[in-house]
Scaffold this motif. Structure first.
Motif, PDB file in Angstrom:
ATOM      1  N   ASP A 193       8.870  17.298 -21.461  1.00 39.19           N
ATOM      2  CA  ASP A 193       9.583  16.538 -22.481  1.00 39.19           C
ATOM      3  C   ASP A 193       8.652  15.950 -23.528  1.00 39.19           C
ATOM      4  O   ASP A 193       9.114  15.438 -24.556  1.00 39.19           O
ATOM      5  CB  ASP A 193      10.390  15.415 -21.829  1.00 39.19           C
ATOM      6  CG  ASP A 193      11.512  15.951 -20.963  1.00 39.19           C
ATOM      7  OD1 ASP A 193      12.274  16.799 -21.451  1.00 39.19           O
ATOM      8  OD2 ASP A 193      11.619  15.533 -19.797  1.00 39.19           O
ATOM      9  N   PHE A 194       7.351  16.004 -23.287  1.00 36.48           N
ATOM     10  CA  PHE A 194       6.356  15.513 -24.234  1.00 36.48           C
ATOM     11  C   PHE A 194       5.525  16.698 -24.733  1.00 36.48           C
ATOM     12  O   PHE A 194       4.569  17.117 -24.083  1.00 36.48           O
ATOM     13  CB  PHE A 194       5.452  14.475 -23.571  1.00 36.48           C
ATOM     14  CG  PHE A 194       6.181  13.232 -23.147  1.00 36.48           C
ATOM     15  CD1 PHE A 194       6.481  12.238 -24.067  1.00 36.48           C
ATOM     16  CD2 PHE A 194       6.574  13.057 -21.828  1.00 36.48           C
ATOM     17  CE1 PHE A 194       7.148  11.082 -23.679  1.00 36.48           C
ATOM     18  CE2 PHE A 194       7.235  11.913 -21.433  1.00 36.48           C
ATOM     19  CZ  PHE A 194       7.536  10.918 -22.362  1.00 36.48           C
ATOM     20  N   GLY A 251       3.932   7.503 -23.789  1.00 32.54           N
ATOM     21  CA  GLY A 251       5.040   7.946 -24.623  1.00 32.54           C
ATOM     22  C   GLY A 251       6.322   7.251 -24.221  1.00 32.54           C
ATOM     23  O   GLY A 251       6.365   6.478 -23.260  1.00 32.54           O
ATOM     24  N   LEU A 255      10.743   8.012 -23.889  1.00 35.80           N
ATOM     25  CA  LEU A 255      11.914   8.868 -23.946  1.00 35.80           C
ATOM     26  C   LEU A 255      13.158   7.997 -24.042  1.00 35.80           C
ATOM     27  O   LEU A 255      13.168   6.863 -23.552  1.00 35.80           O
ATOM     28  CB  LEU A 255      12.020   9.754 -22.709  1.00 35.80           C
ATOM     29  CG  LEU A 255      10.853  10.696 -22.408  1.00 35.80           C
ATOM     30  CD1 LEU A 255      11.087  11.440 -21.097  1.00 35.80           C
ATOM     31  CD2 LEU A 255      10.637  11.675 -23.547  1.00 35.80           C
ATOM     32  N   LYS A 314      15.145  12.203 -24.042  1.00 33.83           N
ATOM     33  CA  LYS A 314      14.509  12.970 -25.108  1.00 33.83           C
ATOM     34  C   LYS A 314      13.417  12.144 -25.786  1.00 33.83           C
ATOM     35  O   LYS A 314      13.513  10.921 -25.884  1.00 33.83           O
ATOM     36  CB  LYS A 314      15.550  13.401 -26.148  1.00 33.83           C
ATOM     37  CG  LYS A 314      16.702  14.230 -25.583  1.00 33.83           C
ATOM     38  CD  LYS A 314      16.238  15.569 -25.044  1.00 33.83           C
ATOM     39  CE  LYS A 314      17.405  16.405 -24.527  1.00 33.83           C
ATOM     40  NZ  LYS A 314      16.949  17.700 -23.957  1.00 33.83           N
ATOM     41  N   ASP A 315      12.422  12.826 -26.297  1.00 30.82           N
ATOM     42  CA  ASP A 315      11.311  12.195 -27.008  1.00 30.82           C
ATOM     43  C   ASP A 315      11.708  11.950 -28.461  1.00 30.82           C
ATOM     44  O   ASP A 315      11.859  12.904 -29.231  1.00 30.82           O
ATOM     45  CB  ASP A 315      10.080  13.097 -26.935  1.00 30.82           C
ATOM     46  CG  ASP A 315       8.842  12.478 -27.583  1.00 30.82           C
ATOM     47  OD1 ASP A 315       8.958  11.364 -28.151  1.00 30.82           O
ATOM     48  OD2 ASP A 315       7.775  13.103 -27.525  1.00 30.82           O
ATOM     49  N   ARG A 364       2.542  10.003 -29.292  1.00 28.11           N
ATOM     50  CA  ARG A 364       2.350   8.841 -28.440  1.00 28.11           C
ATOM     51  C   ARG A 364       2.957   7.590 -29.088  1.00 28.11           C
ATOM     52  O   ARG A 364       2.867   7.400 -30.303  1.00 28.11           O
ATOM     53  CB  ARG A 364       0.861   8.580 -28.203  1.00 28.11           C
ATOM     54  CG  ARG A 364       0.122   9.709 -27.510  1.00 28.11           C
ATOM     55  CD  ARG A 364      -1.363   9.356 -27.383  1.00 28.11           C
ATOM     56  NE  ARG A 364      -2.118  10.457 -26.806  1.00 28.11           N
ATOM     57  CZ  ARG A 364      -2.690  11.429 -27.513  1.00 28.11           C
ATOM     58  NH1 ARG A 364      -2.581  11.416 -28.836  1.00 28.11           N
ATOM     59  NH2 ARG A 364      -3.353  12.394 -26.911  1.00 28.11           N
TER      60      ARG A 364
END
Length: 444
Positions: free
Chosen positions: A91-92, A125, A127, A137-138, A143
């Protein structure tokens, strides 16, 4: 070599020594998750449900091997339902993908859920999801926390104060924090390094407020590592060390706190190696989440636990057996594993002869007549239903027949004896190896 890496090497060397000579029969404690290896517990109470987010040690991990993050839920603090992975390194897009999914924490604000995640050596990060179950979701594609000390940027802990100001804490071996903006995906001002970190602070800060007092709990001393805490009159300190929530001893090894109040009681989560030590004296980095009740003194300090108790806390709710219960709702199990696919969601698998699942606090307000279970199988087997013990009173036996493939799920039913009242149910599996998979069950 950076400080974090050095600490991990020393820590792992200590653990490897400490595992030798421990008899499997000496391991009495029962971590709350057994179907996977879990660590770094991050509980969140939302709409009267405890959402427990964890990191995940892979089954073949020797050192740290962590690729995704898991979710478990409970309404009684003894039975935990596996919800599967809610996020992963994938996801990242900006982070390394092969390893490093370290300790997360999730918080709700204005109907959205923010999951703060460190990728070891890659910064922190965030989400976002419209549901605590995900998908997450990102929103940034980069970062959130990007400093010149990324190896120290681990274990994020968000908190929203009564005035609406949000904070994010993190760090090993120092404590850092920033003031988050209301959008929870950006911040104002500089990253602040706490000038006077509490005594014995190592990592894993957990920030919370209770009855007007601010608490900073953390992994304390090393090595072994217990759970310590400090108190303060503001979120920016100064923090006064108050003692240990759980003592550091040869039993505790690494740790990571999560502390909540729920249904009138207070709880501390941590992790141990007690599941893997039941199987082998050889050290592997495969941890398991623990849970116990804690008691506050009148002045707000916490009574110290020597270790997690053998059986954990008492139930603060019960299971209605006349409603469908997911098979992955478990208080304790031996041998079985959980898996997840798009068709069935999470289910129980790798069921061998004499494996079993225990479900606590099952409330038979009336006596059932039959038991119904959804399963798939290529070899078949039997489910013995026992009361209050693995070898307790036999309530019934349900035969699971060959369904043609593990993708073909069918319902199986059997008659059961009369029973009423509150009981622990043991599903004991009899047959061969990898007999069947289970999705859900219900009494009629």
């Amino acid at each position: 070599m950076n400080k974090s890496t050095h600490k991990i090497i020393v820590f792992c060397s200590f653990i490897m020594i400490s595992f030798h000579g421990i008899a499997q029969s000496d391991i009495k404690q029962k971590p709350i998750i057994q179907t996977k290896y879990t660590a770094d517990p991050a509980p969140m109470v939302y709409k009267d449900i405890v959402f427990l987010y964890t990191s995940h040690d892979e089954d073949d991990a020797e050192g740290f091997k962590m690729l995704d993050w898991l979710l478990y839920t409970s309404t009684d603090m003894v039975n935990w339902t596996d919800r599967g992975a809610v996020a992963s390194l994938k996801d990242f897009s900006w982070a390394r993908q092969d390893n490093g999914a370290w300790a997360i924490q999730t918080i709700e604000r204005n109907g959205k859920f923010y999951l703060y995640a460190p990728m070891h050596g890659n910064g922190i990060g965030v989400l976002v999801s419209d549901s605590p179950y995900g998908p997450f979701k990102d929103p940034l594609g980069k970062r959130l926390i990007d400093t010149d000390h990324k190896w120290n940027d681990i274990d994020p802990s968000p908190f929203i104060d009564d005035d609406g100001q949000a904070y994010l804490y993190w760090g090993n071996p120092d404590v850092y924090y920033v003031k988050l903006n209301e959008d929870m995906i950006s911040y104002s001002g500089d990253v602040i390094k706490e000038p006077t970190k509490p005594k014995n602070y190592q990592e894993g800060p957990w920030i919370y407020k209770r009855k007007g007092k601010y608490y900073l709990s953390y992994a304390s001393t090393c090595c072994p590592e217990g759970i310590g805490y400090a108190m303060g009159n503001s979120l920016t300190g100064p923090w006064e060390y108050k003692g240990m929530v759980i003592e550091a001893s040869e039993k505790t090894r690494g740790n990571h706190p999560g502390i909540i109040d729920y249904k009138g009681k207070s709880y501390v989560f941590g992790h141990s190696y007690d599941v893997i030590k039941r199987q082998t004296s050889t050290f592997y980095e495969r941890r398991s989440v623990d849970l116990d009740e804690i008691i506050y003194n009148p002045d707000g300090t916490i009574k110290t636990l020597s270790y997690f108790s053998v059986n954990g806390p008492e139930a603060v709710g019960d299971i209605n057996p006349f409603n469908r219960v997911e098979a992955e709702t478990i208080a304790w199990s031996e041998g079985v594993k959980s898996d997840k696919n798009a068709k069935k969601g999470v289910f129980i698998t790798q069921i061998d002869n004499n494996d079993y699942i225990e479900v606590k606090a099952v409330n038979f307000k009336k006596s059932p007549k039959t038991f119904l279970v959804n399963a798939s199988s290529v070899s078949g087997g039997k489910i013995e239903i026992h009361l209050d013990d693995k070898e307790g009173t036999l309530l019934g036996v349900c035969e699971i027949k060959n369904t043609g493939s593990l993708d073909n799920w069918k319902d199986f039913t059997c008659k059961v004896n009369k029973i009423k009242g509150l009981h622990n149910i043991f599903f004991v599996f009899q047959g061969e190896k990898s007999m069947f998979n289970l999705d859900w069950w219900i009494f009629k």
